[in-house]
Design an enzyme around this catalytic site. Structure first.
Site, short mmCIF file in Angstrom:
data_model
loop_
_atom_site.label_atom_id
_atom_site.label_comp_id
_atom_site.label_asym_id
_atom_site.label_seq_id
_atom_site.Cartn_x
_atom_site.Cartn_y
_atom_site.Cartn_z
N SER A 88 58.19 91.18 20.61
CA SER A 88 59.12 91.46 19.58
C SER A 88 59.51 93.09 19.68
CB SER A 88 59.05 91.07 18.22
OG SER A 88 57.50 91.33 17.98
N HIS A 114 62.40 85.09 19.60
CA HIS A 114 63.43 86.00 20.21
C HIS A 114 63.82 85.59 21.40
CE1 HIS A 114 62.58 89.02 17.05
NE2 HIS A 114 61.13 88.59 17.11
N LYS A 139 66.83 84.04 13.32
CA LYS A 139 67.16 84.98 14.16
C LYS A 139 68.56 84.64 14.92
CE LYS A 139 62.77 87.13 14.60
NZ LYS A 139 61.78 86.29 13.63
#
Length: 405
Positions: free
Chosen positions: A197, A225, A255
């Site tokens: 990240s 992610h 996300k």
């Protein structure tokens, strides 16, 4: 309340954080999160900003049909779940979401948690105990680290993305084993982020699979992610590499999916095990069913609109090219995270503050999130950023970096 005792617990730490440029505060956003937002400044003024700080990579939170679907789910299912999933909280939207996650990720089954953090903590501490071995990348997310601590397993940290060092620590673990007849055979788990990240680089999934197989280890990856970002259709790291899946795949719905919650995907027996073993699943109230419905609708949208994933990929490529044309030294990654390393914490904060004055929001990431002396600007791209916005951000940032003291 004994204020004097409370102050003694907190005052020195806060003063130290201010002194070494690691003190944190929150910005107040006045508009929904998108590629362009309004921020309220310290003096109460609204300021227009190009937002390059969001994990909502596909900008799904502002699509009218998805907002309307969530509103309808609230009207149908109410605002809360009423209990834990194993008591009264389990509702049809939870089951439908898990079924679609499994389909989307190409797995047999899935189980959802209230957050990705809870998914990591609950899974690792369920799979491993004090007699087991865990092999962890040195840059893994805090939720992985905390899960390892709760498991009480013996942790061996390997150098970031260094497969030779992973092999070394596995051998080191084997040498440390006790071979007495009554000694339990340790379970062995390799765990890693899929996309790291703070650096935006990718785990080497094909090589990790090879090492896990050769050494009788389970492999767990956290695709927080990666889901909605990597691969032609956003299905994650395995699709990106065109290889097999890890034994355990963890992810988040907060996300790119633009909802809330976390998940674990894998064999049916794994998810049944977690239902019965994971404390962060068993002992918490279920996510609101309307949130589960929204997450499922958003995932269906990603499934039906691979062009949204392609638009994000195009923006990432364009931004890297723009930075390089402007003379900014960056290493390209297919993820949506673009780190621009400044080094000094004060200078990183200086550039970030000046960018915000000029209408571009890119946060400065500092210790302890990254190592001391590795402070950086962390740009996160969205599918809806325009080329003009990205070029402006690259040009302004390059000019500020060139003129650092």
């Amino acid at each position: 309340m004994n204020k004097q005792i409370l102050d003694s617990f907190t005052k020195d730490a806060l003063e130290a954080a201010r002194a070494n440029n690691t003190y944190r505060s929150m910005r107040l956003m006045e508009t929904p999160e998108s590629s362009h937002v309004k921020i309220r400044t310290a003096n109460g003024v609204s300021q227009e900003q190009i937002l390059l700080a969001s994990n909502s990579y596909l900008d799904l939170a502002n699509i009218d049909e998805l907002k309307q679907a969530m509103a309808q789910a609230v009207l149908e299912w109410g605002t809360g779940s009423g209990g834990a999933r194993l008591t009264t909280g389990n509702k049809m939207p939870h089951q439908e979401l898990e079924e679609f996650i499994a389909k989307f990720k190409g797995e047999e089954s899935a189980i959802t948690f209230n957050t990705g953090y809870m998914a990591n903590v609950g899974t690792i501490s369920s799979l491993c105990g004090k007699n087991d071995f865990i092999f962890s990348d040195e840059l893994n997310h805090a939720s992985i680290i905390d899960g390892i601590r709760l498991s009480r397993a013996k942790c061996f940290v390997y150098k970031h993305n260094d497969m030779a060092d992973l092999r070394r620590v596995i051998q080191e673990a084997e040498k440390s084993r006790t071979y007495a007849p009554t000694s339990p055979i340790p379970h062995k788990l390799i765990v890693t982020d899929a996309v790291f990240s703070m650096d935006g680089d990718l785990a080497n999934l094909p090589e990790l699979l090879r090492i896990a197989k050769e050494n009788d280890c389970l492999l767990m990856i956290d695709e927080a992610h990666a889901t909605g970002v990597l691969g032609k259709t956003g299905r994650g790291l395995a699709e990106h590499y065109g290889c097999a899946h890890a034994d355990v795949t963890v992810g988040t719905l907060s996300k790119a999916v633009a909802a809330e919650g976390g998940f674990v995907a894998g064999p049916k027996q794994l998810t049944e095990f977690l239902k019965n073993k994971s404390r962060s699943f068993i002992f918490t109230t279920a996510m609101a069913p309307a949130v589960a419905a929204a997450a499922c609708n958003n995932l269906r949208y990603i499934d039906a609109h691979p062009e949204r994933v392609q638009a994000l990929r195009d923006n990432v490529k364009f931004f890297y090219e723009s930075l390089k044309r402007e003379g900014v030294n960056v290493e390209q990654s297919p993820s949506a995270i673009v780190p621009i390393v400044i080094g000094d914490e004060a200078k990183a904060m200086q550039v970030s503050a000046k960018l915000q004055e000029l209408g571009i929001l890119i946060p400065a990431i500092r210790y302890p999130t990254v190592a001391k002396g590795q402070a950086r600007l962390r740009a996160s791209l969205m599918a809806t950023h325009t080329k003009e916005q990205l070029q402006t951000a690259a040009s302004v940032m390059a000019d500020l970096i060139r003129h650092l003291d």
